[in-house]
Scaffold this motif. Structure first.
Motif, PDB file in Angstrom:
ATOM      1  N   VAL D  82       0.827  -1.200   0.000  1.00 15.06           N
ATOM      2  CA  VAL D  82       0.000   0.000   0.000  1.00 15.06           C
ATOM      3  C   VAL D  82       0.864   1.255   0.000  1.00 15.06           C
ATOM      4  O   VAL D  82       0.649   2.181  -0.774  1.00 15.06           O
ATOM      5  CB  VAL D  82      -0.960   0.005   1.210  1.00 15.06           C
ATOM      6  N   GLY D  85       2.249   1.923  -3.332  1.00 16.36           N
ATOM      7  CA  GLY D  85       1.226   2.462  -4.228  1.00 16.36           C
ATOM      8  C   GLY D  85       0.984   3.945  -3.982  1.00 16.36           C
ATOM      9  O   GLY D  85       0.848   4.730  -4.906  1.00 16.36           O
ATOM     10  N   LYS D  86       0.963   4.324  -2.724  1.00 16.20           N
ATOM     11  CA  LYS D  86       0.663   5.719  -2.385  1.00 16.20           C
ATOM     12  C   LYS D  86       1.786   6.657  -2.784  1.00 16.20           C
ATOM     13  O   LYS D  86       1.578   7.799  -3.118  1.00 16.20           O
ATOM     14  CB  LYS D  86       0.393   5.824  -0.878  1.00 16.20           C
ATOM     15  N   LYS D  88       3.708   6.513  -5.309  1.00  8.61           N
ATOM     16  CA  LYS D  88       3.823   6.735  -6.758  1.00  8.61           C
ATOM     17  C   LYS D  88       3.032   7.947  -7.209  1.00  8.61           C
ATOM     18  O   LYS D  88       1.910   8.148  -6.777  1.00  8.61           O
ATOM     19  CB  LYS D  88       3.339   5.484  -7.507  1.00  8.61           C
TER      20      LYS D  88
ATOM     21  N   THR E   7      -5.356   3.639  -8.125  1.00  8.65           N
ATOM     22  CA  THR E   7      -4.936   4.320  -6.890  1.00  8.65           C
ATOM     23  C   THR E   7      -3.695   3.687  -6.266  1.00  8.65           C
ATOM     24  O   THR E   7      -3.160   4.226  -5.304  1.00  8.65           O
ATOM     25  CB  THR E   7      -6.068   4.296  -5.846  1.00  8.65           C
ATOM     26  N   GLY E   8      -3.285   2.538  -6.756  1.00  5.99           N
ATOM     27  CA  GLY E   8      -2.105   1.901  -6.167  1.00  5.99           C
ATOM     28  C   GLY E   8      -1.806   0.580  -6.830  1.00  5.99           C
ATOM     29  O   GLY E   8      -2.323   0.280  -7.917  1.00  5.99           O
ATOM     30  N   ARG E   9      -1.033  -0.200  -6.162  1.00  2.00           N
ATOM     31  CA  ARG E   9      -0.525  -1.422  -6.749  1.00  2.00           C
ATOM     32  C   ARG E   9      -0.169  -2.335  -5.583  1.00  2.00           C
ATOM     33  O   ARG E   9       0.294  -1.856  -4.553  1.00  2.00           O
ATOM     34  CB  ARG E   9       0.743  -1.045  -7.517  1.00  2.00           C
ATOM     35  N   GLU E  26      -4.635  -1.573  -7.580  1.00  2.00           N
ATOM     36  CA  GLU E  26      -5.781  -1.221  -6.757  1.00  2.00           C
ATOM     37  C   GLU E  26      -6.469  -0.064  -7.471  1.00  2.00           C
ATOM     38  O   GLU E  26      -5.812   0.886  -7.889  1.00  2.00           O
ATOM     39  CB  GLU E  26      -5.327  -0.808  -5.357  1.00  2.00           C
ATOM     40  N   ASP E  46      -0.714   5.177 -11.884  1.00  2.00           N
ATOM     41  CA  ASP E  46      -1.557   5.839 -10.877  1.00  2.00           C
ATOM     42  C   ASP E  46      -2.295   7.029 -11.479  1.00  2.00           C
ATOM     43  O   ASP E  46      -1.714   7.841 -12.198  1.00  2.00           O
ATOM     44  CB  ASP E  46      -0.693   6.307  -9.710  1.00  2.00           C
TER      45      ASP E  46
END
Lengths: 88, 88, 88, 88, 88
Positions: D82, D85-86, D88, E7-9, E26, E46
């Protein structure tokens, strides 16, 4: 699958010939107000906690040509389950 | 399956050739404000309580190549059902 | 199936080769704020009321190997439908 | 797929013979109050974040005839995911 | 299909062998707070707006035996799409 509680039972005289003979329960999905109708091969009773599988996997369970049934009781939940899960 | 009440009927002149001839009902899922369109082979009328199966099992019910139909009335609910369920 | 109203149209240049050429509409499900993207073989326009089938039955409608399409306009709803349903 | 957190485990003694031996977890879908029962071939524990696949693809994963299982843990989410992901 | 925003990965080291190598994003479904995990063969980033197909049609897209994947990015939405839809 869904965890649900048996709340009733329905009868249908006017129905498709492909609906299998057997019990159709009304259940309430735990933690929600959602109710569903579910085919029950296990003979579950009111108040019993059950595991419900939905979709085409329910129809595929039946032998022979799949009937138009999209929800199936696949098991009854042992009473000790939730407590055991919470203790871990 | 879902327990629903017939609230109307729709007609479609401009449609895919693979949509089977027959009645498409509008139903409201009991206990919710959700409405759906459902193919009805049983000739159900407004206000009737019906059992609706959804997904690919609805399409598989039709003979021959499955049509693009994802909701099917599989039965009409006998009026005594709910009371009987509650008494148990 | 769902009753929905066409609200727009999307274009995708960067897409899988298996997505069929044709129109992808944005629709809003009637009575809700839910929007969906739906493949439209019927040439429907903005504001038109349509019948949407979802899931694998949408993909199976296409000839040959099923594409990764899970929602299909199967018909346009005749304007008289709702009134007729309510009068009954 | 859904991102969910393992919250418990259920046991079922009275069940269909076609339900595979193995662990059935109770999980909560992240960001919601929705809970589901999921077959877990990976041995996940309470609090673990998992990837859940639902529908007929869950049943098709099993070798041989597909069992009536509509939800499957297909992976455990690495803790760093998570945050990465954030950023990026 | 669903219109969603990346929103993410997520990364998963402990997973079923049948999960294909590749990116799992995600995404948030537009107009809702619903998030999903989606297999992405297109290399989306993203903030990108994508078209997501769900259910067994996602698994059937893969060559060979279908993997336990129930959500697939089938396209990226061109930026001009929404405006074009609204103008009509």
């Amino acid at each position: 699958m869904l965890k649900a509680t048996v709340t009733g039972r329905i009868w249908s005289t006017k129905k498709l010939g492909e609906v299998p003979a057997g019990s159709i329960l009304e259940v309430q999905v735990d933690g929600t107000s959602t109710t569903m109708l579910v085919f029950d091969p296990l003979g579950c009773g009111d108040g019993e906690k059950v595991i419900v599988a939905t979709g085409s996997v329910a129809a595929s369970w039946f032998p022979g040509k799949s009937p138009p049934i999209d929800a199936l009781v696949i098991g009854s939940i042992d009473e000790a389950s939730v407590a055991a899960g919470k203790k871990k």
